[in-house]
Design an enzyme around this catalytic site. Sequence first.
Site, PDB file in Angstrom:
ATOM      1  CB  SER A  51      -0.896   0.014   1.233  1.00 22.24           C
ATOM      2  OG  SER A  51      -1.778  -1.085   1.203  1.00 22.24           O
ATOM      3  CG  HIS A  60     -10.336   4.157  -4.736  1.00 20.45           C
ATOM      4  ND1 HIS A  60     -10.194   3.648  -6.000  1.00 20.45           N
ATOM      5  CD2 HIS A  60     -11.205   3.338  -4.101  1.00 20.45           C
ATOM      6  CE1 HIS A  60     -10.951   2.566  -6.112  1.00 20.45           C
ATOM      7  NE2 HIS A  60     -11.575   2.351  -4.989  1.00 20.45           N
TER       8      HIS A  60
END
Lengths: 485, 136
Positions: free
Chosen positions: A389, A408
């Site tokens: 991430s 996103h």
Amino acid sequence: MAKWNGPLEKVDEYRWRIPQSYKQGMRVPGLIYASRQMLENILDEQAPEQVANVAFLPGIVHYSLAMPDIHWGYGFPIGGVAAVRIKDGVVSPGGVGFDINCGVRLLRTNLQYEEVKPKISALVDALYQGVPSGVGSEGKIRLKRQEIDDVLVRGSRWAVEHGFGRPDDLVTTEEKGEMPGANPEKVSGRAKERGAPQLGTLGSGNHFLEVAVVDNIYEPETAKVMGIDQKGQVMLLIHCGSRGLGHQVAGDYIKVMLDAMDEYRIDVPDRQLACCPVNSPQGKDYIAAMRCAANFAWANRQCITHWVREAFCRVLGKCEEEAGLELIYDVAHNIAKIEEHDVDGKKETLCVHRKGATRAFPAGHPDVPAKYAKVGQPVLIPGDMGRVSYVLVGTDLAMKETFGSTCHGAGRVKSRAAAKKLARGRDILKDLESRGIVVRTGNMSGLAEEASQAYKDVTEVVGVTHSTGISRIVAKTRPIGVIKG
Amino acid sequence: MRRYRLIEHTADTGLVAYGKSLAEAYANAAYGMFSIIADLRRVSEVESRTIEVNERDKESLLFAWLNHLIYLFDVESLLFKRCDVTLFDGKSLVATCYGEKCDPSRHHIRIGIKSATYHMLTVDPEKNLVKVIFDV
């Protein structure tokens, strides 16, 4: 699904335009941010058609935008950004989605991987037990009838005042976790009935809790401001939304708008794009209800944060002060916001729909907390379950080009059924564990649907946002423990 | 006769449902939807609810019908395995649905459904066929 054969003009290496002339009724062109390689996947399905359809919305300015995680959604593409003038434009519940204020928050800790590694199984177990997850999960909080309205108005503040978290958490939450203009009278009884027992639950699907470690830091000075100090530092990531309450609000208002659209003589190519003028009674009601759902989602993540801290401290034998566990930031990635932006050199008040897109405001913007005034708003981009991430920051260029928005997440490339054909849940579990990632889930087939291969590589996705300058990469984390709803 | 088939959609899941009548196709869409959520073979018919939905047209009726069932699943944990549609005129629908409260220890839950969507939603009265994509 059929390949998309519409016209696409190359603007530069990462920007692709769908000309306004493609379909009669488009009010602006479409613009897709993607590398040539990613474009192949994008053109394999109908997401670009959805970008073109969004361009029909009355009052839309500049472009119908698609971030590099664009994939085929319902109505809007996932990864879509549409800004409409509030004076003559519309608001569309489909441009926010059913999971209103689905979002992500990231907590930092003072601990290093070595300290957590021996206890990671116990930690993941404690998180799994501490945070209700899965389909139909009910929370540990019992809201009284009147209390739900308080949650809808006060969001994260309600949670903090009831002992879930710290006052500082509010400072580092988008909108301080309490969006003004929320009116619970505009939220149906059914929505409240669905939401009340679900406060403080993760839900299912792609929602998760993750224990991560910092894998790389690209901008050490910026990272330091966020409390991201060194490689190996342990972080906690929470991804969830407004649960049944938000789903019901979205469905209720799509109906309201479909019934009213004729009155406003609005014609859109997909019913899922149902919309009404921002300033109409229906538009205003939706915005007031959507804000309630957004506040519910922030309260939800805030309650979960509290149990995450409890579990972490108990298993690691640390008090909260020692452990750190400060909230770096919390972002919404399914939302509509009233914001000021420059349009053709003039300040304009816009309703910015972000459907699977994250706000990415630059340094110095008044809505960025003082702590981050010099570096810009942190942007949290979760990858898929087995991969990395990213933490990014917003930029001035995002303000100029994308109404202060960026991607996103990774973005799906394979359907859930296709993902299940690639691997079984149990095999994925083994594979993750062989890579040192501990997983707990109540739903093995759900695990297979979220397999890495079903997603684009998040590194490529954030690479495009970084290369184009609509946000900058600050740090990368990798998972060591995952709880899947 | 096949009651429904699944449609693959990148982010979501959908189905096409069939019937001898449109009313039956709506009932089969509900059956298909609950089959996506759970393994219905393990669900008994011990509870029932009578549901009435009124909408402006047949498409909105499908959207509202399925979302009403999702609402009941959310608030009462009810998994329905059979829906008898007793009244259907394209704008109104009355059905009695039979099933059981979800018990995670016995019922294998596959996935949650957030909502039925209007995206690609189709009602074909000629072929007695309906199509719907769910947000999951």
